[in-house]
Design a protein around this motif. Structure first.
Motif, PDB file in Angstrom:
ATOM      1  N   ASP A   1       4.965   3.549   7.053  1.00  0.00           N
ATOM      2  CA  ASP A   1       3.921   3.348   8.063  1.00  0.00           C
ATOM      3  C   ASP A   1       4.372   2.310   9.085  1.00  0.00           C
TER       4      ASP A   1
ATOM      5  N   TRP B   1       6.644   4.739  -1.266  1.00  0.00           N
ATOM      6  CA  TRP B   1       7.528   5.217  -0.213  1.00  0.00           C
ATOM      7  C   TRP B   1       8.594   4.165   0.131  1.00  0.00           C
TER       8      TRP B   1
ATOM      9  N   ASP C   1       0.827  -1.209   0.000  1.00  0.00           N
ATOM     10  CA  ASP C   1       0.000   0.000   0.000  1.00  0.00           C
ATOM     11  C   ASP C   1       0.862   1.260   0.000  1.00  0.00           C
ATOM     12  N   ASP C   2       1.913   1.240   0.773  1.00  0.00           N
ATOM     13  CA  ASP C   2       2.850   2.372   0.772  1.00  0.00           C
ATOM     14  C   ASP C   2       4.066   2.052  -0.103  1.00  0.00           C
TER      15      ASP C   2
END
Length: 380
Positions: free
Chosen positions: A308, A247, A243-244
């Motif tokens: 995260d 990053w 999802d991230d």
């Protein structure tokens, strides 16, 4: 004694002379040849005295004729050399001349060995392309990875053929490598492994269309290239699936670049002890310490602010692992280039070399970052 024993009678001009000397022993005439039955008077008058040859220096050079034996300063016999002649005592040990003071050499500045302005410009341009594609559309970034893989395979196989005569089949490698990256992004690690196996099989079959000589060498190099470039690059696509994902990929890129920058900056300024002189003479232990320090600090910041559920201590471990893997990856490609006898894999990127010269530290670092990310914060 009668006149007939001397040959022809004397000339008319000399009759008085001979008559006046009849009462005393005959005196030799200056410049005339000695009297005898084998000499005629006219010929005797034509004889001239030998000129005295002046002395010639012994260092005037050898001659190819016999005249050297008549020179007072030359060798007496043909097989006598000038070295056999005694040397005057004053020339045997000449007094040395005092050395003139030499100016101190100007201190040489350390050089990076590359065009830094071109390298920085190309690096910034690549960074803009990567970041733009990474955060706008993920699929575009997957395409960027695939293009880099294909170009890297082309550089590697071209250098293998040029320097070692190894003909690793490029077509199945390029097609299989691009498919490997896409399969890893779409189907995860399982898809990447399947694509890797199919690519290796395609290399074996494709090479069968040529004569069997060097078959084992060519297919071994092909399988190695498939693993070294596209399979390791697939882990970058695996990072992107989270999802991230953007990053995570950005953290991976930043840590690798910071590690290389820290190694260069510290090694260039303080490097004295070689790290692996037989593989890469430019790398130093101080540079490795700089890479570790820079990467750990950057890792703590990235894990704390970009990922995260990440923590600073995880970033320290991540930075340490990246510094080690990036250095090993750089040394690994340096070993390949030394075996091939080249400085760079290509010339596509001014100031950097080729694509493979930029992927050297990224490729082995990708699986390390992917694995630690999964352990620290999971794969979702």
């Amino acid at each position: 004694m009668s006149d007939s024993s001397w040959g022809a009678p004397p000339p008319a001009g000399q009759a008085g002379y001979w008559a006046s000397t009849a009462g005393r022993p005959a005196q030799p005439v200056q410049g005339a040849a000695p009297a005898g039955p084998t000499y005629d008077a006219p010929e005797a008058q034509q004889t001239r005295p030998m000129p005295i040859v002046p002395e010639v220096s012994a260092y005037a050079g050898d001659q190819d004729d016999d005249r050297g034996a008549a020179r007072l300063g030359g060798p007496l016999f043909r097989d006598e050399t000038f070295q056999d002649r005694p040397v005057p005592a004053e020339t045997q040990n000449p007094e040395p001349m005092p050395d003139a003071p030499q100016p101190a050499p100007a201190p040489q500045k350390k050089s990076a060995g590359r065009d830094l302005s071109a390298a920085i410009g190309v690096g910034v341009g690549l960074g803009v392309v990567i970041v733009a594609s990474l955060f706008i559309v993920k699929a575009v970034f997957v395409g960027v990875i695939a293009v880099a893989v294909v170009v890297g395979l082309w550089e590697l196989t071209s250098r293998l053929q040029e320097r070692k005569g190894i003909k690793a089949p490029l077509v199945p490698l390029a097609v299989g490598g691009a498919a490997m990256v896409v399969a890893g992004y779409v189907r995860g690690a399982e898809g990447a492994w399947v694509a890797m196996a199919l690519t290796a099989l395609a290399v074996l079959v494709w090479r069968m269309t040529e004569p069997p000589e060097n078959y084992l060498k060519d297919v071994t190099a092909g399988v190695f290239a498939a693993f070294y470039v596209p399979f390791l690059a697939t882990f970058v696509a695996l990072l992107l699936t989270a999802d991230d994902g953007p990053w995570r990929v950005l953290t991976f890129l930043l840590l690798t670049v910071v590690s290389d920058t820290g190694a260069y900056a510290v090694g260039w300024r303080f490097g004295k002890h070689k790290l692996a002189p037989r593989i890469s003479p430019g790398k130093t232990r101080e540079g490795l310490l700089g890479a570790v320090l820079f990467a750990m600090v950057a890792g703590a910041l990235c894990m704390r602010f970009l990922i995260d559920d990440g923590t600073w201590w995880q970033g320290l471990l991540l930075g340490l692992a990246v510094a080690v893997s990036a250095t090993l990856g750089d040394l690994g490609e340096s070993m390949i280039k030394r075996d091939l006898g080249i400085k760079d894999m290509g010339t596509l990127l001014p100031g950097h070399g080729g694509i493979m010269d930029r992927l050297d530290s990224l490729l082995p670092t990708a699986p390390v970052v992917w694995l630690l990310m999964v352990v620290f914060v999971g794969s979702a």
